[in-house]
Design a protein around this motif. Structure first.
Motif, PDB file in Angstrom:
ATOM      1  N   LEU A  76      52.212  47.827  28.937  1.00 39.44           N
ATOM      2  CA  LEU A  76      51.968  46.592  29.654  1.00 39.44           C
ATOM      3  C   LEU A  76      50.607  46.506  30.312  1.00 39.44           C
ATOM      4  CD1 LEU A  76      55.491  46.251  31.148  1.00 39.44           C
ATOM      5  CD2 LEU A  76      54.574  45.372  29.054  1.00 39.44           C
ATOM      6  N   SER A  77      50.120  45.257  30.375  1.00 41.93           N
ATOM      7  CA  SER A  77      48.915  44.942  31.109  1.00 41.93           C
ATOM      8  C   SER A  77      49.303  43.980  32.210  1.00 41.93           C
ATOM      9  CB  SER A  77      47.923  44.268  30.181  1.00 41.93           C
ATOM     10  OG  SER A  77      48.082  44.700  28.871  1.00 41.93           O
ATOM     11  N   ALA A  78      48.328  43.501  32.995  1.00 41.73           N
ATOM     12  CA  ALA A  78      48.722  42.595  34.050  1.00 41.73           C
ATOM     13  C   ALA A  78      47.641  41.630  34.418  1.00 41.73           C
ATOM     14  CB  ALA A  78      49.075  43.383  35.288  1.00 41.73           C
ATOM     15  N   CYS A  79      47.964  40.324  34.469  1.00 37.27           N
ATOM     16  CA  CYS A  79      47.054  39.367  35.039  1.00 37.27           C
ATOM     17  C   CYS A  79      47.732  38.044  35.151  1.00 37.27           C
ATOM     18  CB  CYS A  79      45.795  39.196  34.217  1.00 37.27           C
ATOM     19  SG  CYS A  79      45.906  37.841  33.111  1.00 37.27           S
ATOM     20  N   GLY A  80      47.220  37.181  35.985  1.00 38.94           N
ATOM     21  CA  GLY A  80      47.560  35.784  35.899  1.00 38.94           C
ATOM     22  C   GLY A  80      48.759  35.335  36.658  1.00 38.94           C
ATOM     23  N   GLY A  81      49.821  36.078  36.798  1.00 39.36           N
ATOM     24  CA  GLY A  81      51.017  35.674  37.513  1.00 39.36           C
ATOM     25  C   GLY A  81      51.677  34.484  36.883  1.00 39.36           C
ATOM     26  N   SER A  82      52.669  33.908  37.600  1.00 39.42           N
ATOM     27  CA  SER A  82      53.322  32.720  37.108  1.00 39.42           C
ATOM     28  C   SER A  82      52.337  31.566  37.078  1.00 39.42           C
ATOM     29  CB  SER A  82      54.524  32.376  37.997  1.00 39.42           C
ATOM     30  OG  SER A  82      55.544  33.321  37.806  1.00 39.42           O
ATOM     31  N   SER A  83      51.321  31.630  37.908  1.00 41.38           N
ATOM     32  CA  SER A  83      50.150  30.801  37.711  1.00 41.38           C
ATOM     33  C   SER A  83      49.096  31.724  37.124  1.00 41.38           C
ATOM     34  CB  SER A  83      49.679  30.221  39.048  1.00 41.38           C
ATOM     35  OG  SER A  83      49.180  31.266  39.860  1.00 41.38           O
ATOM     36  N   SER A  84      47.853  31.263  36.989  1.00 42.18           N
ATOM     37  CA  SER A  84      46.828  32.139  36.415  1.00 42.18           C
ATOM     38  C   SER A  84      46.185  33.021  37.464  1.00 42.18           C
ATOM     39  CB  SER A  84      45.749  31.292  35.725  1.00 42.18           C
ATOM     40  OG  SER A  84      45.131  30.462  36.676  1.00 42.18           O
ATOM     41  N   ASP A  85      46.667  32.990  38.726  1.00 40.83           N
ATOM     42  CA  ASP A  85      46.080  33.806  39.778  1.00 40.83           C
ATOM     43  C   ASP A  85      46.842  35.095  39.949  1.00 40.83           C
ATOM     44  OD1 ASP A  85      44.144  31.926  40.395  1.00 40.83           O
ATOM     45  OD2 ASP A  85      45.509  30.828  41.717  1.00 40.83           O
ATOM     46  N   ASN A  86      46.131  36.151  40.292  1.00 36.65           N
ATOM     47  CA  ASN A  86      46.738  37.460  40.511  1.00 36.65           C
ATOM     48  C   ASN A  86      46.824  37.726  42.004  1.00 36.65           C
ATOM     49  OD1 ASN A  86      47.537  40.104  40.424  1.00 36.65           O
ATOM     50  ND2 ASN A  86      45.431  40.854  40.205  1.00 36.65           N
ATOM     51  N   GLY A  87      48.021  37.995  42.503  1.00 35.44           N
ATOM     52  CA  GLY A  87      48.250  38.146  43.928  1.00 35.44           C
ATOM     53  C   GLY A  87      47.509  39.302  44.542  1.00 35.44           C
ATOM     54  N   ASN A  88      47.083  40.286  43.750  1.00 37.08           N
ATOM     55  CA  ASN A  88      46.397  41.449  44.295  1.00 37.08           C
ATOM     56  C   ASN A  88      44.889  41.409  44.088  1.00 37.08           C
ATOM     57  OD1 ASN A  88      49.239  42.592  44.197  1.00 37.08           O
ATOM     58  ND2 ASN A  88      48.093  44.220  45.205  1.00 37.08           N
ATOM     59  N   GLU A  89      44.369  40.263  43.651  1.00 35.88           N
ATOM     60  CA  GLU A  89      42.933  40.194  43.396  1.00 35.88           C
ATOM     61  C   GLU A  89      42.157  40.361  44.696  1.00 35.88           C
ATOM     62  OE1 GLU A  89      39.819  36.803  42.055  1.00 35.88           O
ATOM     63  OE2 GLU A  89      41.711  36.950  40.986  1.00 35.88           O
ATOM     64  N   LEU A  90      41.087  41.129  44.665  1.00 39.32           N
ATOM     65  CA  LEU A  90      40.269  41.343  45.846  1.00 39.32           C
ATOM     66  C   LEU A  90      39.445  40.096  46.137  1.00 39.32           C
ATOM     67  CD1 LEU A  90      38.972  44.921  45.096  1.00 39.32           C
ATOM     68  CD2 LEU A  90      40.601  44.308  46.876  1.00 39.32           C
ATOM     69  N   PRO A  91      39.516  39.549  47.373  1.00 37.28           N
ATOM     70  CA  PRO A  91      38.694  38.382  47.694  1.00 37.28           C
ATOM     71  C   PRO A  91      37.237  38.776  47.796  1.00 37.28           C
ATOM     72  CG  PRO A  91      39.786  39.209  49.654  1.00 37.28           C
ATOM     73  CD  PRO A  91      40.331  40.001  48.501  1.00 37.28           C
ATOM     74  N   PRO A  92      36.326  37.896  47.351  1.00 30.90           N
ATOM     75  CA  PRO A  92      34.906  38.218  47.480  1.00 30.90           C
ATOM     76  C   PRO A  92      34.519  38.394  48.953  1.00 30.90           C
ATOM     77  CG  PRO A  92      35.244  36.342  46.010  1.00 30.90           C
ATOM     78  CD  PRO A  92      36.555  36.619  46.697  1.00 30.90           C
ATOM     79  N   THR A  93      33.579  39.277  49.196  1.00 32.43           N
ATOM     80  CA  THR A  93      33.080  39.463  50.557  1.00 32.43           C
ATOM     81  C   THR A  93      31.573  39.370  50.534  1.00 32.43           C
ATOM     82  OG1 THR A  93      32.709  41.847  50.425  1.00 32.43           O
ATOM     83  CG2 THR A  93      34.949  41.125  50.960  1.00 32.43           C
ATOM     84  N   THR A  94      30.998  39.206  51.727  1.00 29.99           N
ATOM     85  CA  THR A  94      29.547  39.225  51.838  1.00 29.99           C
ATOM     86  C   THR A  94      29.063  40.556  52.382  1.00 29.99           C
ATOM     87  OG1 THR A  94      29.737  38.200  54.013  1.00 29.99           O
ATOM     88  CG2 THR A  94      29.401  36.738  52.134  1.00 29.99           C
ATOM     89  N   ASP A  95      29.982  41.442  52.738  1.00 31.69           N
ATOM     90  CA  ASP A  95      29.618  42.760  53.232  1.00 31.69           C
ATOM     91  C   ASP A  95      29.617  43.748  52.077  1.00 31.69           C
ATOM     92  OD1 ASP A  95      29.505  41.864  55.881  1.00 31.69           O
ATOM     93  OD2 ASP A  95      31.678  42.110  56.101  1.00 31.69           O
ATOM     94  N   PRO A  96      28.516  44.485  51.878  1.00 30.80           N
ATOM     95  CA  PRO A  96      28.469  45.462  50.781  1.00 30.80           C
ATOM     96  C   PRO A  96      29.532  46.543  50.943  1.00 30.80           C
ATOM     97  CG  PRO A  96      26.272  45.010  51.623  1.00 30.80           C
ATOM     98  CD  PRO A  96      27.240  44.386  52.589  1.00 30.80           C
ATOM     99  N   VAL A  97      30.051  47.009  49.821  1.00 35.17           N
ATOM    100  CA  VAL A  97      31.002  48.111  49.790  1.00 35.17           C
ATOM    101  C   VAL A  97      30.483  49.141  48.794  1.00 35.17           C
ATOM    102  CG1 VAL A  97      33.012  46.741  50.451  1.00 35.17           C
ATOM    103  CG2 VAL A  97      32.374  46.914  48.035  1.00 35.17           C
ATOM    104  N   ASN A  98      30.957  50.349  48.923  1.00 33.43           N
ATOM    105  CA  ASN A  98      30.510  51.427  48.037  1.00 33.43           C
ATOM    106  C   ASN A  98      31.543  51.714  46.959  1.00 33.43           C
ATOM    107  OD1 ASN A  98      28.104  51.825  49.379  1.00 33.43           O
ATOM    108  ND2 ASN A  98      28.927  53.438  50.704  1.00 33.43           N
ATOM    109  N   GLY A  99      31.061  51.981  45.770  1.00 30.87           N
ATOM    110  CA  GLY A  99      31.871  52.525  44.694  1.00 30.87           C
ATOM    111  C   GLY A  99      31.217  53.805  44.217  1.00 30.87           C
TER     112      GLY A  99
END
Length: 568
Positions: A17-40
């Motif tokens: 299985l893969s995952a995306c989109g939900g019952s609508s096309s939005d994913n409930g766990n998607e990270l909201p965009p931020t203006t503060d830099p983060v590290n990866g």
């Protein structure tokens, strides 16, 4: 079958299985965009000296001694070896830890990247420091030219780079895999927020798709690359044959995981696939009895299986559309959980990016056979796609190899009442294509402008001439979606009502198409070509990934390799 397989009635339904989109096309766990830099962090050991740039934030730079890069959470991050004009590695939605598996489309490409990186420095020290002349090569230098030629799905394209780094050979695949596993062991490769939509009883629907990339039989050393779609066969067989991609919809109901009606996992490959196509064209009914293919009630014997012989090193894979399950089938969650991965955390109701992103091995018995699997799984919060790349070896009771295969499977949330319960990558807009040929220092650059009804292709097209020389020629042509559908872009001809769109599985398939100057109705193709596609989705709409096409010449050797990226 991969490790996420359950036996549903008489059909083996592959759950990867893969995952995306939900019952609508939005994913409930998607990270909201931020203006503060983060590290990866980029890990194959910590890698210092990879160039990265992020969109839409515009942040860019080189990974530091800890492999760290700085972006924003809503970004798609592009990685390069040798600066922005060097070797393009791939794109990834932002995640706290990125490894070769997250930026490449398959295990082979991930291993090739690991082999190159580990050959640039002594990775046993716990870090990889890319030498300055590789990290930041001079403009128009032989090193930069060699870097630009590398396509990670074909390590032979890195021969010139091997000379530039003055090495006799790359680190072996076995050494690279062992080091990568050790580097990632114990690292939490994502956040631990529970993905409620993947929990049993959530009521959500999952689209499950699996693409088996290759197969090896017995102790025969020949590894056959699977061809999942054949556009060289006459249209009547093309329309009746459901080519070799498995896909089903699963309902996470309150008491059981339900496989929805309308799917089929009955696949035929190699000789049986050719027998099936010939039977279809002759108007017959194809069946397999006692391991023997048979064609009943044929109207003619115009076609034979050998009319559809394929190039050495490849095999056709088709599905039988008559073998479709007509009823839903429910499977207990406890039974599904025994297959691990997504299904284990589904039953425990604790799926997260962290526990869905892993490397591992498993061994189990299935119908008297022993199956040994090596797998890499990952979950992307931005796309909502769960990906499983598995290499499976099947042994008999005496330990002899019966089969070996590599597969990639995807799972993502869908609305069963919208777009036939599927999600699509929309090609509308402009895609930039770069083409390389082994041994050629030139790069073809084309702009594909996908409109409502046609596509304009503009730029410099790369060609080979007799004698092996390569040249660039000006190109400015307009073609229809139907024209492309008859060539390597086969998906434009099969998705009803989705003119400019493709599914994720379709963009990770192989196709045989006809390159005859004139296709004559009723006449078999005289100049077939095979192209292999791969795509890693990135971004909320899945269209910020990298699409790669590898064209094969006779004998199964890769020739042209083209990468496509969408302009934003």
């Amino acid at each position: 079958m991969n490790k996420f397989a359950v036996l549903g009635g008489s059909a083996l339904v592959t759950l990867a299985l893969s995952a995306c989109g939900g019952s609508s096309s939005d994913n409930g766990n998607e990270l909201p965009p931020t203006t503060d830099p983060v590290n990866g962090t980029f890990i194959d050991a910590a890698v210092e000296g990879l160039f990265y740039k992020a969109s839409p934030s515009g942040l860019s730079g080189y990974t530091n001694a800890e492999g760290t890069f700085e972006v924003e959470t809503g970004d798609v991050v592009s990685f390069y070896l040798g600066g922005e004009n060097g070797m393009f590695i791939g794109n990834s939605s932002y995640r706290s830890v990125v490894s070769p598996f997250e930026v490449t489309a398959d295990t082979g490409s991930a291993m090739n990247l690991a082999r190159i990186l580990q050959s640039l420095d002594d990775a046993s020290t716990g870090s990889i420091v890319i030498p300055d002349d590789i990290a930041k090569p001079a403009a128009d230098s032989d090193t930069l030219i060699a870097l630009k030629q590398v396509k990670l799905n074909n390590l032979n394209s890195a021969d010139a780079l091997l000379e530039e780094v003055e090495a006799s050979e790359w680190v072996s695949e076995e050494e690279a895999a062992e080091h990568l596993n050790e580097s990632l062991d114990g690292i939490e490769r994502g956040d631990s927020d529970v993905i409620d939509a993947f929990s049993k009883g959530s009521g959500e629907y999952l689209r499950l798709s699996e693409v088996v990339m290759n197969g090896q039989y017995g102790n025969n050393s020949t590894l056959y690359q699977n061809v999942h779609m054949d556009r060289t066969i006459p249209d009547e067989a093309f329309k009746n044959a459901s080519f070799g991609i498995s896909s089903e919809v699963l309902h996470l109901a309150s008491n059981a995981l339900v496989i929805k009606a309308g799917t089929s996992d009955q696949r035929y490959s190699s000789q049986w696939a050719k027998e099936f196509i010939a039977c279809e064209l002759n108007g017959g009914e194809f069946t397999v009895n006692n391991n023997t293919p048979e064609c009943f009630n044929a109207d003619s014997n115009t076609y034979s299986a050998e009319d559809f012989a394929i190039e050495p090193g490849f095999q056709l894979v088709v599905k039988d559309p008559s073998q479709i399950n007509t009823e839903d089938e429910a499977i207990d969650y406890a039974e599904v959980a025994s297959f691990g991965g997504l299904f284990a955390c589904m039953n425990e109701q604790n799926c997260s990016q962290a526990n869905l992103t892993a490397l591992g091995e498993s061994e189990f018995e299935d119908d008297g056979e022993l199956k040994q699997q090596t797998y890499s799984t990952s979950y992307d919060n931005a796309t909502g796609i769960y990906t499983d790349q598995t290499i499976e070896v099947t042994l008999d009771g005496a330990g002899n190899q019966l089969r070996k295969s590599a597969s990639t499977s995807y799972s993502y949330l869908v609305n069963p009442n919208v777009d036939n319960g599927e999600r699509y990558i929309d090609f509308s807009g402009t895609w930039l294509a770069e083409t390389n040929i082994a041994g050629c220092s030139l790069t073809g650059q084309l702009s594909y402008q996908f409109g409502a009804s046609d596509i304009r292709v503009v730029g410099k097209e790369l060609h080979t001439q007799q004698g092996g020389d390569c040249i660039l020629e000006d190109m400015d042509e307009t073609v229809s979606y139907a024209d492309l559908a008859n060539m390597a872009f086969w998906w434009f001809g099969v998705n009803a009502g989705q003119t400019s769109k493709a599914t994720l599985a379709q963009l990770n398939s192989s196709v045989r198409w006809c390159d005859d100057d004139e296709v004559i109705e009723g006449q078999l193709c005289q100049s077939p070509k095979i192209e292999q596609w791969s795509y890693v989705a990135a971004g909320k709409n899945w269209d910020q990934g990298v699409l790669t096409s590898t064209a094969f010449v006779q004998g199964g050797q890769p020739s042209f390799i083209t990468t496509y990226t969408k302009s934003l």
